[in-house]
Enzyme design. Structure first.
Site, short mmCIF file in Angstrom:
data_model
loop_
_atom_site.label_atom_id
_atom_site.label_comp_id
_atom_site.label_asym_id
_atom_site.label_seq_id
_atom_site.Cartn_x
_atom_site.Cartn_y
_atom_site.Cartn_z
N SER A 35 -4.03 -4.59 7.86
CA SER A 35 -3.89 -6.05 7.87
C SER A 35 -3.13 -6.53 9.09
O SER A 35 -2.01 -6.08 9.34
CB SER A 35 -3.10 -6.53 6.65
N HIS A 66 -8.97 -9.60 7.89
CA HIS A 66 -9.73 -8.38 8.20
C HIS A 66 -11.10 -8.83 8.71
O HIS A 66 -11.89 -9.41 7.97
CB HIS A 66 -9.94 -7.52 6.95
N HIS A 88 -10.77 -2.02 0.43
CA HIS A 88 -9.71 -1.74 -0.53
C HIS A 88 -10.28 -1.58 -1.93
O HIS A 88 -11.27 -2.21 -2.28
CB HIS A 88 -8.68 -2.88 -0.56
N TYR A 90 -8.88 -2.81 -4.51
CA TYR A 90 -8.71 -4.05 -5.26
C TYR A 90 -9.82 -5.07 -5.01
O TYR A 90 -9.95 -6.06 -5.72
CB TYR A 90 -7.33 -4.70 -4.99
N GLU A 91 -10.64 -4.82 -3.98
CA GLU A 91 -11.79 -5.69 -3.75
C GLU A 91 -12.91 -5.39 -4.75
O GLU A 91 -13.90 -6.10 -4.80
CB GLU A 91 -12.33 -5.50 -2.33
N ALA A 118 -0.25 -2.22 6.71
CA ALA A 118 0.93 -3.06 6.52
C ALA A 118 1.55 -2.63 5.19
O ALA A 118 0.83 -2.42 4.22
CB ALA A 118 0.52 -4.52 6.45
N MET A 221 -1.49 -0.83 -0.28
CA MET A 221 -2.67 -0.78 -1.16
C MET A 221 -3.85 -0.05 -0.51
O MET A 221 -5.00 -0.32 -0.84
CB MET A 221 -3.08 -2.20 -1.53
N SER A 222 -3.55 0.86 0.40
CA SER A 222 -4.65 1.53 1.10
C SER A 222 -4.26 2.93 1.53
O SER A 222 -3.29 3.50 1.04
CB SER A 222 -5.02 0.72 2.35
N ASN A 245 7.65 -6.40 5.13
CA ASN A 245 8.58 -7.07 4.21
C ASN A 245 9.35 -6.03 3.43
O ASN A 245 8.95 -4.87 3.37
CB ASN A 245 7.80 -7.96 3.23
N HIS A 259 1.00 -12.85 1.55
CA HIS A 259 0.05 -12.26 2.49
C HIS A 259 0.21 -12.82 3.90
O HIS A 259 0.11 -12.09 4.89
CB HIS A 259 -1.37 -12.47 1.96
CL1 6GU Z 1 5.62 -5.33 -1.11
N1 6GU Z 1 3.53 -4.05 -1.83
C1 6GU Z 1 2.32 -3.57 -1.65
N2 6GU Z 1 1.77 -2.93 -2.68
N3 6GU Z 1 1.63 -3.68 -0.52
C2 6GU Z 1 2.20 -4.33 0.50
C3 6GU Z 1 3.47 -4.86 0.38
C4 6GU Z 1 4.11 -4.69 -0.83
N4 6GU Z 1 3.78 -5.45 1.56
C5 6GU Z 1 2.73 -5.28 2.37
N5 6GU Z 1 1.78 -4.60 1.74
#
Ligand code: 6GU
Length: 284
Positions: A35, A66, A88, A90-91, A118, A221-222, A245, A259
């Site tokens: 991302s 993306h 992903h 989740y898609e 990310a 998530m990847s 973050n 996001h």
């Molecule tokens: Cl805080 N969690 C997840 N699962 N994916 C992220 C994230 C957090 N920050 C960027 N990608």
């Protein structure tokens, strides 16, 4: 949706053959951009690029930020293929769809896979804007049986029971740390453990605490499924997480991850990542 789908060797081969008929580039390196990190692809020389929607057999990307393009080109003397946007779980894609490009890369002759993502930080010493060299991963979907290698094994790609220890190449990790020192950005970079979770929601505080206790440094998530698939077929892997973050671990903390913030940090660090890559690629 996630379990029974199988993709035959022929289907991977058809996509690889189509790509080889459309470009003369024969990449040694494949890069999957996370991302907000897709700008790397824009710096390739002598580009041939293909929208995912035009590539036979390719899944379609649905996430904002993306682009959904496969870009071939030269970077500092290495022929690369770059995914601008990944797939992903989740898609709603099956894991064999999300990892489809990895086996196509193998059939194109790729030897090294670079994955970027990310991620949110759980480690106290990892701050937004830092870069984590992935030392190892925890594949949470994999631990409960959501694995792209589930189903009959394709022996042409690799063994039934592949080892995953050492799947993030040690010499590439050391080289990356050396380059960061040379470029004066070593303070931004450290090694750590990445965990893949299914998403699309970010973690609850209890989940964040759990991950932290388990020794996870960054979560996203990847990546893990792609790396499992790459290791299975013998690709050498290097991974970077851009920390976008801090994951909220306290009930007193009113911060909320979003996001847009994730994409913003990507833009902020694109220059540093670019410089690292330009030094890194020609010498491994
Ligand atoms: Cl805080 N969690 C997840 N699962 N994916 C992220 C994230 C957090 N920050 C960027 N990608």
């Amino acid at each position: 949706m996630h379990s029974k789908e199988q993709i035959s060797h022929d289907e991977y081969q058809k996509t690889a053959d189509w790509l080889m008929s459309q470009t003369e580039h024969r990449p040694q390196v494949a890069i999957i951009c996370g991302s907000g990190l897709g700008m790397l692809a824009d710096t390739l020389k002598c580009q041939d690029s293909f929208a995912y929607s035009d590539i036979p057999g390719f899944p379609q990307s649905t996430v904002q930020g993306h682009a959904g393009r496969l870009v071939f080109g030269e970077l500092k003397g290495k022929t690369c293929v770059c995914m601008q946007g990944r797939f992903h779980m989740y898609e709603g894609h099956s894991l064999c769809k999300t990892t489809f490009p990895v086996r196509v890369f193998k059939l194109l002759g790729v030897e090294t896979l670079i994955v970027t993502n990310a991620a949110g930080s759980l480690a106290d010493g990892l701050h937004p804007g830092d870069i984590m060299v992935i030392k190892d991963h925890v594949n949470f979907p994999g631990l409960v049986g959501l694995n792209p290698l589930s189903g009959p094994n394709d022996d042409k790609f690799g063994p039934r029971f592949p080892a995953m220890s050492g799947c993030y190449d040690k010499s590439l990790r050391c080289l990356a740390m050396d380059i960061a020192k040379q470029q004066g950005v070593a303070s931004l970079m450290q090694e750590g453990v990445y965990a893949m979770v299914g998403g699309p929601n970010f973690e609850t505080i209890a989940e964040a605490r759990l991950l932290h206790r388990l020794g996870v440094d960054a979560v996203g998530m990847s990546t893990a499924a792609e790396v499992v698939m790459a290791t299975h077929c013998g690709l050498r892997v290097f991974g970077l997480s851009l920390i976008t973050n801090k994951v909220v671990k306290s009930y007193e903390d009113s911060d909320r991850v979003n996001h847009e913030g994730v994409l913003e940090i990507g833009r902020l660090r694109s220059q540093t990542l670019q410089q690292l890559n330009e030094t890194f690629l020609p010498i491994f």
